[in-house]
Design a protein around this motif. Sequence first.
Motif, PDB file in Angstrom:
ATOM      1  N   ASP A 286       0.912  -1.234  -0.128  1.00 48.55           N
ATOM      2  CA  ASP A 286       0.035  -0.003   0.215  1.00 48.55           C
ATOM      3  C   ASP A 286       0.854   1.463  -0.271  1.00 48.55           C
ATOM      4  OD1 ASP A 286       0.739  -0.730   2.582  1.00 48.55           O
ATOM      5  OD2 ASP A 286      -0.972  -0.429   3.401  1.00 48.55           O
ATOM      6  N   TRP A 287       0.145   2.723  -0.434  1.00 49.79           N
ATOM      7  CA  TRP A 287       1.314   3.337  -0.387  1.00 49.79           C
ATOM      8  C   TRP A 287      -0.276   5.246  -0.043  1.00 49.79           C
ATOM      9  CZ3 TRP A 287       1.012   8.309  -3.107  1.00 49.79           C
ATOM     10  CH2 TRP A 287       2.203   8.909  -3.157  1.00 49.79           C
ATOM     11  N   PRO A 288       0.486   5.580   0.374  1.00 51.61           N
ATOM     12  CA  PRO A 288       1.624   6.020   1.116  1.00 51.61           C
ATOM     13  C   PRO A 288       1.469   5.559   2.672  1.00 51.61           C
ATOM     14  CG  PRO A 288      -0.226   7.509   1.362  1.00 51.61           C
ATOM     15  CD  PRO A 288      -1.157   6.483   0.606  1.00 51.61           C
ATOM     16  N   LEU A 289       0.472   5.118   3.022  1.00 53.60           N
ATOM     17  CA  LEU A 289       0.944   4.061   4.156  1.00 53.60           C
ATOM     18  C   LEU A 289       1.624   2.950   4.474  1.00 53.60           C
ATOM     19  CD1 LEU A 289      -2.664   5.303   6.771  1.00 53.60           C
ATOM     20  CD2 LEU A 289      -0.266   6.223   6.763  1.00 53.60           C
TER      21      LEU A 289
ATOM     22  N   MET B 150      10.631  11.401   2.114  1.00 51.93           N
ATOM     23  CA  MET B 150      10.277  12.309   2.608  1.00 51.93           C
ATOM     24  C   MET B 150      11.095  12.908   2.683  1.00 51.93           C
ATOM     25  SD  MET B 150       7.247  12.049   5.355  1.00 51.93           S
ATOM     26  CE  MET B 150       8.209  12.301   6.537  1.00 51.93           C
TER      27      MET B 150
ATOM     28  N   GLY C 129      12.709  15.214   0.513  1.00 49.25           N
ATOM     29  CA  GLY C 129      11.737  16.400  -0.232  1.00 49.25           C
ATOM     30  C   GLY C 129      11.239  17.455   0.438  1.00 49.25           C
ATOM     31  N   LEU C 130      11.105  16.896   1.619  1.00 47.67           N
ATOM     32  CA  LEU C 130      11.229  18.292   2.561  1.00 47.67           C
ATOM     33  C   LEU C 130      12.988  19.081   2.527  1.00 47.67           C
ATOM     34  CD1 LEU C 130       9.689  16.926   6.258  1.00 47.67           C
ATOM     35  CD2 LEU C 130       8.524  18.122   4.118  1.00 47.67           C
TER      36      LEU C 130
ATOM     37  N   VAL D 250      12.442  21.519  -0.190  1.00 47.96           N
ATOM     38  CA  VAL D 250      11.737  22.289  -0.042  1.00 47.96           C
ATOM     39  C   VAL D 250      12.223  23.974   0.167  1.00 47.96           C
ATOM     40  CG1 VAL D 250       9.126  23.297   0.329  1.00 47.96           C
ATOM     41  CG2 VAL D 250       9.634  20.568  -0.538  1.00 47.96           C
TER      42      VAL D 250
ATOM     43  N   LEU E 195      13.415  27.134  -1.109  1.00 44.53           N
ATOM     44  CA  LEU E 195      12.984  28.968  -0.092  1.00 44.53           C
ATOM     45  C   LEU E 195      14.722  29.295  -0.242  1.00 44.53           C
ATOM     46  CD1 LEU E 195       9.971  26.975   2.626  1.00 44.53           C
ATOM     47  CD2 LEU E 195       9.765  28.665  -0.034  1.00 44.53           C
TER      48      LEU E 195
ATOM     49  N   LEU F 194       8.693  15.526  -6.075  1.00 44.99           N
ATOM     50  CA  LEU F 194       6.548  14.807  -6.076  1.00 44.99           C
ATOM     51  C   LEU F 194       6.505  14.322  -6.770  1.00 44.99           C
ATOM     52  CD1 LEU F 194       5.632  18.570  -4.959  1.00 44.99           C
ATOM     53  CD2 LEU F 194       5.976  17.058  -3.954  1.00 44.99           C
TER      54      LEU F 194
ATOM     55  N   ALA G 264       7.732  11.251  -5.930  1.00 47.18           N
ATOM     56  CA  ALA G 264       6.723  10.214  -4.974  1.00 47.18           C
ATOM     57  C   ALA G 264       5.300   9.803  -5.649  1.00 47.18           C
ATOM     58  CB  ALA G 264       6.495  11.245  -4.314  1.00 47.18           C
TER      59      ALA G 264
ATOM     60  N   ARG H 202       0.598   1.190  -6.335  1.00 45.30           N
ATOM     61  CA  ARG H 202      -0.583   1.031  -6.339  1.00 45.30           C
ATOM     62  C   ARG H 202      -1.070   0.222  -7.485  1.00 45.30           C
ATOM     63  NH1 ARG H 202      -4.918   2.693  -3.139  1.00 45.30           N
ATOM     64  NH2 ARG H 202      -3.749   4.205  -1.128  1.00 45.30           N
TER      65      ARG H 202
END
Lengths: 327, 260
Positions: free
Chosen positions: A43-46, A70, A73-74, A77, A81, A123, A126, A134
Amino acid sequence: MHLNSVGSLWLRRYAMFVACCTFGLVIAGGLVTSNDAALSVPDWPLSWGRLVPTLEGGIRYEFAHRVAAMLVGLLTVGLALAVGTEKPLPDGRGSDGTTHLHAEPRPSGSGSWLAWAAVAVVLAQAALGGVAVRFVTPAWATIAHAALGQLFFAILVAICVGLYAGYGGGWAAPTVVCTVALFSQTILGACVRYGVMTPVAHIVGALFATMLVMWAGLNILLQNLENPRLRRPALVLLSITFSQVFLGIGSYMARIVYAGAPQPMPVLVLFTVAHVAVGSLAVGAAVALAMLARPNAFRVHGGTGCRRTPGGRSTGCCCCIPSWAPA
Amino acid sequence: MKKIWMGAVLAGSLTLGGCGGDKPAETAKTEATAPAGGAAATPDEANGGTITGKVAFAGEKPKMATLDMSANPACERAHKGSPQKSEEVVVNENGTLKYTFVWVKSGLPADKQWAVPAGTTSLDQNGCMYKPRVIGLMTGQNFEIKNSDPTNHNIHPQPTVNTDWNESQSPGQAPMTKSFGRQEVMIPVKCNVHPWMRAYIGVVGHPFFAVTGDDGTFTIKGLPPGTYVIQSWHEKYGPMEQTVTVGAKESKTVEFSYKS
């Protein structure tokens, strides 16, 4: 090392950190594929219906890859910025107080654009990872996931180099061709890994890519023997590419030797992960060299100390423009 | 600062977007079990023909690799004292080959519809191995997937004709029932949590198939009189075919022989 770079110290360090984390993410992705663990979390995202699944077998690789993705990704970002908001101080100092003599304007244009492109790519990565889970690994999604991973790393390398050497200026065609060839090789490699192509195409591609690297790398190297700013990256690119060729041979041999193995064998995993990781480094090194070989790279020094010998070699503390580079 | 927070929230929501993913992955689409309209036939075991035989193995018995289950202590514990060997090739004591799928490849009337066999076929995950390693099913026939292990498994068939699916099964979870709608010989099944786990499912459009067991023999009963191509399939040694003609109440013997 003081390079009179266009980015402030902390931003450059942060960008390097994000690039290193991304390289770690590439390795994590390689471990997932090599251990045949890509669908161990269905499963995804869990993950198994939870935020943290039971870490056993292939789940360890897949979940670690998701968490690392993840975090990257953060971090990306944050980088976008930070690059977008970075402005030079009126007196030529960066926000960290480092003096940037003759510095060009901050990378609010190309640098910021690149950083946001990196956000878009991560993104998309991801989303592709989710599609692969899926819809149970459609080949196009997994290959695109592998290719975008390499592209993402290349963009981060470009951001890092740009923070040192600036973003503007024309491009030297051979280095760009070399970069495109190496990137194409990573796509071909992904196609082989996911079984949609025979290894022959990847092997033939490796021959072409190696020749292009030799052409561009040796050209720059021979013309910049006394300029470490181009000599070193050229040497790095050549070394990485040759290492990659041997790792490729090793991976292929390991595939043959362990063709009948009932499970992923450590030697095979080691070779294939190293091949993927060093492939990323090769693309990154090509991007770095392409950016450093631009006529406008390190323009802060250009025009004052750059001298060219009658034989065409460049000397002095300057950006040494290859003879084939655009003026 | 506000921008940083907005960016972080954006990235987090897109990365983790669609939470509530505890819903199991999509299930395999299947076609109707029985043909629409008209009664489906069952094999006439009393008056039909019978094909029996065995799958022999000649040559040196291959040495199977010991599986490394150290990635999961629960799996390792299940085989404490006697490490599990790969079951890719299992040669029986009598020199026959286990886990060979034998089926009628051609020769049956094209317009005849067959009823799904009675009884339940199971694929158990036990000791971090699929038991049995090879099963046969008719198109549309339900089969049960069980998890007898104290560990998680994912079941991932890799069909080329049927629909791909991948589902998780935790310890103690109720058996799941699945079926395949189209004929396909064979469908590999794997567990990505334990990459040594592998099974094969043969799906055919009629009930005339068998899988060899500990004695390497097979029996296919209730065949209408006719000439048939019988195929045996082994995961390592591939397919072999023989043609055989069988009459009503007649019994014929077929032997396949694989070499190392």
